[in-house]
Design a protein around this motif. Structure first.
Motif, PDB file in Angstrom:
ATOM      1  N   PHE A 147       0.831  -1.196   0.000  1.00 14.79           N
ATOM      2  CA  PHE A 147       0.000   0.000   0.000  1.00 14.79           C
ATOM      3  C   PHE A 147       0.871   1.254   0.000  1.00 14.79           C
ATOM      4  N   ARG A 148       0.271   2.332  -0.492  1.00 15.20           N
ATOM      5  CA  ARG A 148       0.898   3.656  -0.427  1.00 15.20           C
ATOM      6  C   ARG A 148      -0.107   4.653   0.116  1.00 15.20           C
ATOM      7  N   LEU A 149       0.384   5.846   0.492  1.00 16.94           N
ATOM      8  CA  LEU A 149      -0.471   6.911   1.002  1.00 16.94           C
ATOM      9  C   LEU A 149      -0.799   7.888  -0.116  1.00 16.94           C
ATOM     10  N   SER A 150      -2.062   8.277  -0.187  1.00 17.21           N
ATOM     11  CA  SER A 150      -2.492   9.258  -1.173  1.00 17.21           C
ATOM     12  C   SER A 150      -1.910  10.624  -0.836  1.00 17.21           C
ATOM     13  N   SER A 155      -5.043   9.023   2.535  1.00 16.75           N
ATOM     14  CA  SER A 155      -5.696   7.725   2.616  1.00 16.75           C
ATOM     15  C   SER A 155      -4.805   6.647   1.995  1.00 16.75           C
ATOM     16  N   LEU A 156      -5.013   5.413   2.413  1.00 12.76           N
ATOM     17  CA  LEU A 156      -4.243   4.299   1.890  1.00 12.76           C
ATOM     18  C   LEU A 156      -4.892   3.750   0.621  1.00 12.76           C
ATOM     19  N   PHE A 157      -4.063   3.321  -0.321  1.00 15.75           N
ATOM     20  CA  PHE A 157      -4.581   2.644  -1.501  1.00 15.75           C
ATOM     21  C   PHE A 157      -3.630   1.507  -1.873  1.00 15.75           C
ATOM     22  N   PRO A 158      -4.173   0.381  -2.375  1.00 14.76           N
ATOM     23  CA  PRO A 158      -3.321  -0.766  -2.704  1.00 14.76           C
ATOM     24  C   PRO A 158      -2.559  -0.555  -4.010  1.00 14.76           C
ATOM     25  N   LEU A 224       2.667  -4.451   3.748  1.00 15.25           N
ATOM     26  CA  LEU A 224       3.747  -3.486   3.529  1.00 15.25           C
ATOM     27  C   LEU A 224       3.144  -2.148   3.124  1.00 15.25           C
ATOM     28  N   ILE A 225       3.522  -1.087   3.821  1.00  9.81           N
ATOM     29  CA  ILE A 225       3.069   0.270   3.487  1.00  9.81           C
ATOM     30  C   ILE A 225       4.296   1.102   3.146  1.00  9.81           C
ATOM     31  N   GLU A 226       4.393   1.519   1.889  1.00  9.05           N
ATOM     32  CA  GLU A 226       5.556   2.279   1.435  1.00  9.05           C
ATOM     33  C   GLU A 226       5.315   3.771   1.648  1.00  9.05           C
ATOM     34  N   TYR A 247      -3.532  -7.356  11.596  1.00  9.97           N
ATOM     35  CA  TYR A 247      -2.465  -7.585  10.635  1.00  9.97           C
ATOM     36  C   TYR A 247      -1.152  -7.123  11.251  1.00  9.97           C
ATOM     37  N   ARG A 248      -0.064  -7.533  10.648  1.00 11.82           N
ATOM     38  CA  ARG A 248       1.272  -7.045  11.004  1.00 11.82           C
ATOM     39  C   ARG A 248       1.738  -6.150   9.866  1.00 11.82           C
ATOM     40  N   PHE A 249       2.094  -4.911  10.197  1.00 11.32           N
ATOM     41  CA  PHE A 249       2.437  -3.915   9.189  1.00 11.32           C
ATOM     42  C   PHE A 249       3.925  -3.564   9.248  1.00 11.32           C
ATOM     43  N   ILE A 250       4.533  -3.494   8.079  1.00 13.40           N
ATOM     44  CA  ILE A 250       5.887  -2.962   7.940  1.00 13.40           C
ATOM     45  C   ILE A 250       5.794  -1.644   7.182  1.00 13.40           C
ATOM     46  N   LEU A 251       6.266  -0.573   7.805  1.00  7.21           N
ATOM     47  CA  LEU A 251       6.382   0.702   7.101  1.00  7.21           C
ATOM     48  C   LEU A 251       7.701   0.675   6.348  1.00  7.21           C
ATOM     49  N   PHE A 252       7.619   0.736   5.034  1.00  7.39           N
ATOM     50  CA  PHE A 252       8.768   0.553   4.144  1.00  7.39           C
ATOM     51  C   PHE A 252       9.274   1.915   3.688  1.00  7.39           C
ATOM     52  N   LEU A 253      10.474   2.277   4.129  1.00  9.76           N
ATOM     53  CA  LEU A 253      11.088   3.551   3.761  1.00  9.76           C
ATOM     54  C   LEU A 253      12.271   3.246   2.855  1.00  9.76           C
ATOM     55  N   ASP A 254      12.065   3.389   1.563  1.00  8.14           N
ATOM     56  CA  ASP A 254      13.080   2.991   0.589  1.00  8.14           C
ATOM     57  C   ASP A 254      14.027   4.144   0.287  1.00  8.14           C
TER      58      ASP A 254
END
Length: 400
Positions: A147-150, A155-158, A224-226, A247-254
């Protein structure tokens, strides 16, 4: 209760009239629906509605309490809705092949639509829905993995077209992958786990490792939330939305790094440790960076620095460098050695279609020339080399 029956009939008629064939076809093409589009439309609404009953079922087994009885009443309406026959027969058996029809979300919708249409009674319909909640979850988190943030409203979107990479696709780096895997498995099992920083040279597979972990353990509830650097101020509101979900969430900071005048790292520091509210137990932060300390150190930072055994005394630098210290697990991804690079090239070549007339010695020599010309020796360079070979090997009019 004639008035209630009349109300239900009016509600069904209104819903069918509002959702016309154009709406259904547009939704079908966008989401990859197949079969009875009316049933797909109903299922989409049912599994995306984050109502109190559905949220309770996501967290535990469905129990026969007051929420359950209310949901059972709702199923009386949906039995009638599933029985509706559309005027256009094409919409009752729609077929359209595209990339979207092969996604897990589209396959979930198709399977659930068939099961719910065959249920027949309110009780059977609710049983099917509860089984879906237990197996897949609820709402967008039940339908997606990344997912990413708008940018518009946060808001979250897949992300639909994500990379289907697996850990085995990354050649080498076995000790690094094991460290990351062990930490992630501990997190999924509810044990203590660390925020992770994967640092090292570009193109060595840091981001690939995280995406592969997310792909492989999505069935166990990993999501995964990027996030991008300019979105860090949104993290507190994001955490408030996901902390109570099952759920278990990983905030992904690339590719995380900060230049001299950037201050977004302060938002991240407050979230990871030291904020007024503790971080949710179902959230970790995984970041990648080419810099171990994340912050670019300049001579301006060193101007008021004292040295005592190489310990930084500058308040400015200490504040910046403390961010990296908030990652309890730091994993180094170095560039491969010369021999490791050629092992990666050979493995990638074996996984691809045969390269006509190219011996091992030819492959080695060409790979060496490629990495010298590109000034880099990494897994990414090796893949680009193989892509180039496959492109030149492809017959006219074909793609490799």
């Amino acid at each position: 209760m004639e008035w209630l029956e009349h109300y239900i009939e009016e509600l069904i008629l209104y819903h069918v009239q509002v959702v016309d064939g154009t709406v259904l076809v547009n939704e079908a093409v966008r989401r990859g629906w197949q079969g009875n589009l009316w049933h797909c439309h109903l299922v989409q609404h049912l599994i995306m509605d984050e109502n109190p009953f559905a949220l309770a079922c996501e967290r535990r087994e469905c129990v026969r309490d007051s929420l359950y009885e209310l949901a059972l009443r709702d199923m009386e309406i949906f039995v009638k809705l599933f029985a509706v026959k559309l005027d256009n027969p094409i919409l009752m058996d729609f077929r359209h092949e595209s990339a979207m029809t092969k996604t897990p979300a589209a396959e979930q919708i198709a399977a659930l639509a068939r099961d719910m249409a065959a249920a027949g009674t309110p009780q059977a319909l609710l049983d099917v829905l509860c089984a879906h909640y237990r197996a897949h979850g609820l709402g967008m988190f039940g339908m997606g993995q990344l997912f990413r943030l708008s940018e518009r409203d946060g808001s979250l979107f897949p992300v639909e077209n994500r990379r289907q990479v697996r850990l085995d696709d990354l050649v080498g780096y076995e000790s690094q992958k094991k460290l990351l895997l062990d930490n992630t498995l501990a997190f999924l099992r509810g044990h203590h786990a660390n925020n992770v920083l994967l640092y090292g040279d570009a193109g060595t597979g840091k981001s690939t490792s995280i995406q592969a972990i997310a792909n492989e353990y999505a069935p166990q509830g990993l999501r995964l939330i990027e996030l991008y650097k300019h979105q860090f101020y949104m993290i507190p509101s994001l955490l408030s939305r996901i902390k109570s979900r099952n759920y278990r969430f990983i905030l992904f900071l690339d590719d995380l790094s900060f230049e001299e005048n950037e201050t977004e790292y302060k938002h991240l520091k407050a979230v990871m440790e030291g904020g007024a509210e503790a971080a949710p137990e179902n959230v970790l932060i995984y970041a990648t960076s080419n810099r171990r300390h994340l912050i670019k150190e300049t001579w301006n930072d060193r101007a008021d620095m004292q040295h005592d055994g190489d310990i930084h005394r500058s308040d400015t630098m200490e504040e910046k460098l403390s961010l990296a210290g908030r990652f309890g697990l730091q994993i180094y991804y170095p560039n491969p050695t010369y021999e490791e690079y050629h092992t990666i090239v050979r493995t990638l070549a074996e996984r691809s279609r045969p390269l006509a007339g190219l011996t091992d010695d030819d492959l080695r020599a060409a790979a060496s020339t490629w990495q010298v010309r590109h000034g880099s020796r990494s897994g990414r360079t090796a893949q680009q080399f193989i892509n180039d070979l496959l492109t030149r090997e492809a017959p006219d009019g074909e793609t490799s």
